[in-house]
Design a protein around this motif. Structure first.
Motif, PDB file in Angstrom:
ATOM      1  N   LEU A 153      21.189 -17.235  19.866  1.00 19.09           N
ATOM      2  CA  LEU A 153      20.746 -16.942  18.556  1.00 19.09           C
ATOM      3  C   LEU A 153      21.770 -17.216  17.402  1.00 19.09           C
ATOM      4  N   ALA A 154      23.102 -16.994  17.918  1.00 22.18           N
ATOM      5  CA  ALA A 154      24.433 -17.223  16.984  1.00 22.18           C
ATOM      6  C   ALA A 154      24.547 -18.774  16.862  1.00 22.18           C
ATOM      7  N   LEU A 155      24.389 -19.570  17.789  1.00 17.05           N
ATOM      8  CA  LEU A 155      24.432 -21.011  17.730  1.00 17.05           C
ATOM      9  C   LEU A 155      23.544 -21.413  16.721  1.00 17.05           C
ATOM     10  N   VAL A 156      22.240 -21.104  16.861  1.00 17.15           N
ATOM     11  CA  VAL A 156      21.066 -21.750  15.942  1.00 17.15           C
ATOM     12  C   VAL A 156      21.494 -21.098  14.608  1.00 17.15           C
ATOM     13  N   ASP A 157      22.032 -20.011  14.290  1.00 16.11           N
ATOM     14  CA  ASP A 157      22.596 -19.471  12.847  1.00 16.11           C
ATOM     15  C   ASP A 157      23.651 -20.376  12.435  1.00 16.11           C
ATOM     16  N   ALA A 158      24.528 -20.820  13.323  1.00 15.11           N
ATOM     17  CA  ALA A 158      25.650 -21.859  12.874  1.00 15.11           C
ATOM     18  C   ALA A 158      25.032 -23.228  12.778  1.00 15.11           C
ATOM     19  N   GLY A 159      23.742 -23.502  12.912  1.00 16.81           N
ATOM     20  CA  GLY A 159      23.099 -24.846  12.693  1.00 16.81           C
ATOM     21  C   GLY A 159      23.851 -25.820  13.823  1.00 16.81           C
ATOM     22  N   ILE A 160      24.149 -25.472  14.886  1.00 13.26           N
ATOM     23  CA  ILE A 160      24.519 -26.251  15.888  1.00 13.26           C
ATOM     24  C   ILE A 160      23.459 -26.920  16.710  1.00 13.26           C
ATOM     25  N   PRO A 161      23.083 -28.151  16.613  1.00 13.23           N
ATOM     26  CA  PRO A 161      21.943 -28.803  17.199  1.00 13.23           C
ATOM     27  C   PRO A 161      21.895 -28.558  18.820  1.00 13.23           C
ATOM     28  N   MET A 162      20.727 -28.423  19.132  1.00 10.68           N
ATOM     29  CA  MET A 162      20.365 -28.235  20.726  1.00 10.68           C
ATOM     30  C   MET A 162      19.054 -28.829  20.864  1.00 10.68           C
ATOM     31  N   PRO A 163      18.357 -29.148  22.112  1.00 10.61           N
ATOM     32  CA  PRO A 163      17.145 -29.575  22.211  1.00 10.61           C
ATOM     33  C   PRO A 163      16.266 -28.520  22.262  1.00 10.61           C
ATOM     34  N   GLU A 164      16.456 -27.182  22.510  1.00 14.93           N
ATOM     35  CA  GLU A 164      15.573 -26.010  22.522  1.00 14.93           C
ATOM     36  C   GLU A 164      16.405 -24.820  22.749  1.00 14.93           C
ATOM     37  N   TYR A 165      15.940 -23.675  22.718  1.00 10.32           N
ATOM     38  CA  TYR A 165      16.701 -22.319  22.855  1.00 10.32           C
ATOM     39  C   TYR A 165      17.095 -22.423  24.529  1.00 10.32           C
ATOM     40  N   LEU A 166      18.133 -21.828  24.802  1.00  9.96           N
ATOM     41  CA  LEU A 166      18.439 -21.605  26.136  1.00  9.96           C
ATOM     42  C   LEU A 166      18.276 -20.253  26.271  1.00  9.96           C
ATOM     43  N   VAL A 167      17.342 -19.603  26.945  1.00 10.45           N
ATOM     44  CA  VAL A 167      16.968 -18.435  27.254  1.00 10.45           C
ATOM     45  C   VAL A 167      17.001 -17.880  28.699  1.00 10.45           C
ATOM     46  N   ALA A 168      17.517 -16.486  28.901  1.00  8.29           N
ATOM     47  CA  ALA A 168      17.852 -16.176  30.284  1.00  8.29           C
ATOM     48  C   ALA A 168      17.247 -14.801  30.519  1.00  8.29           C
ATOM     49  N   CYS A 169      16.986 -14.490  31.641  1.00  7.87           N
ATOM     50  CA  CYS A 169      16.305 -13.166  32.146  1.00  7.87           C
ATOM     51  C   CYS A 169      16.666 -13.078  33.633  1.00  7.87           C
ATOM     52  N   THR A 170      16.669 -11.852  33.968  1.00  4.06           N
ATOM     53  CA  THR A 170      16.818 -11.190  35.319  1.00  4.06           C
ATOM     54  C   THR A 170      15.775 -10.930  36.091  1.00  4.06           C
TER      55      THR A 170
END
Length: 266
Positions: A153-170
């Motif tokens: 979320l913070a990287l998205v807010d900073a506008g740093i490009p990425m192909p998709e969200y990197l999401v995690a779960c246990t």
């Protein structure tokens, strides 16, 4: 006191009232530290686990040799380097440990740095660094997953490009009895999604991170002993949980975007 795993059947509720495939309540915000000079920031809570994240950069590295000597960078001259720092508040958990030097924190920093180093479009920012700082305010399970999601979320807010969200779960698996854990003989068990702190202390579990809603696994960390036969079931549950997390994070970003558009229109 041992956790009574006999209540964890697929038809019954867990001790916190959830079914086996239910996430805990997840809330998030972005641009929480904009006044503090951060390029991107976020707050995320999963159950009783809360993490505050700030992102600075990309910033040009003027003295790469000094930065490498300090252990701050991992990339080359043709791409940005991602550095991660995690600080754990003394009041975040039941056990108050000494600050700094915690082995698990160092392992988490290395895991997050490697994950985002390969996930972000770092080639767009040569000879620069992206600094991710995470502050753990409360912990009750799924700490690594919460840090990954907060950093996304913070990287998205900073506008740093990425192909998709990197999401995690246990995800974890139940034991037929507490004696199984002591004897080391594990038989059949039921999968569990998003373990809390008490469950993590008693049950085998893993943390998985996927790229968006796909089945592409970017991070896989098994933090407890578990037979190989059980990994496939836990992994399937974790991947499904990541898809649910992705929808939640996307909702947070869209809500923030809607507020920005309303402000521009006003």
């Amino acid at each position: 006191m041992p956790l009574d795993t006999s209540t964890y059947t697929l038809a019954l509720l867990r001790l916190d009232g959830r079914r086996w495939n239910e996430l805990r309540r997840m809330t998030g915000q972005i641009s929480t530290q904009s006044a503090a000079g951060a390029d991107g920031s976020s707050f995320l809570s999963i159950g009783n686990t809360s993490v505050l994240c700030t992102v600075n950069g990309p910033a040009e590295i003027r003295n790469r040799n000094a930065a490498n000597a300090a252990g701050l960078t991992t990339g080359g001259d043709d791409e940005a380097s991602v550095s991660v720092e995690i600080s754990v508040a003394g009041f975040s958990g039941v056990d108050r440990k000494k600050r700094g030097g915690d082995r698990r924190v160092l392992e988490m920093q290395s895991t997050l740095s490697s994950a985002f180093q390969t996930h972000l479009f770092t080639h767009l920012y040569p000879r620069s660094t992206i600094s991710i700082t995470l502050h753990v305010l409360a912990q009750d399970g799924a700490l690594l997953a919460t840090c990954i999601n907060a950093a996304t979320l913070a990287l998205v807010d900073a506008g740093i490009p990425m192909p998709e969200y990197l999401v995690a779960c246990t995800a974890g698996v139940t034991l037929d009895s507490v004696s199984e854990l002591r004897s080391g003989e594990e038989e059949s068990g039921d999968p569990l999604l998003d373990l809390n702190g008490q469950e993590e202390m008693e049950l085998p579990f893993l943390t998985a991170a996927t790229v968006g809603s796909s089945d592409m696994i970017s991070v896989l960390v098994c933090e407890s002993r578990c037979r190989v036969e059980r990994v496939e079931g836990m992994l399937a549950v974790a991947v499904d949980g990541c898809k649910q997390v992705k929808e939640i994070l996307d909702g947070v970003v869209r809500e923030r975007g809607g507020k920005i558009l309303q402000g521009m229109g006003g």
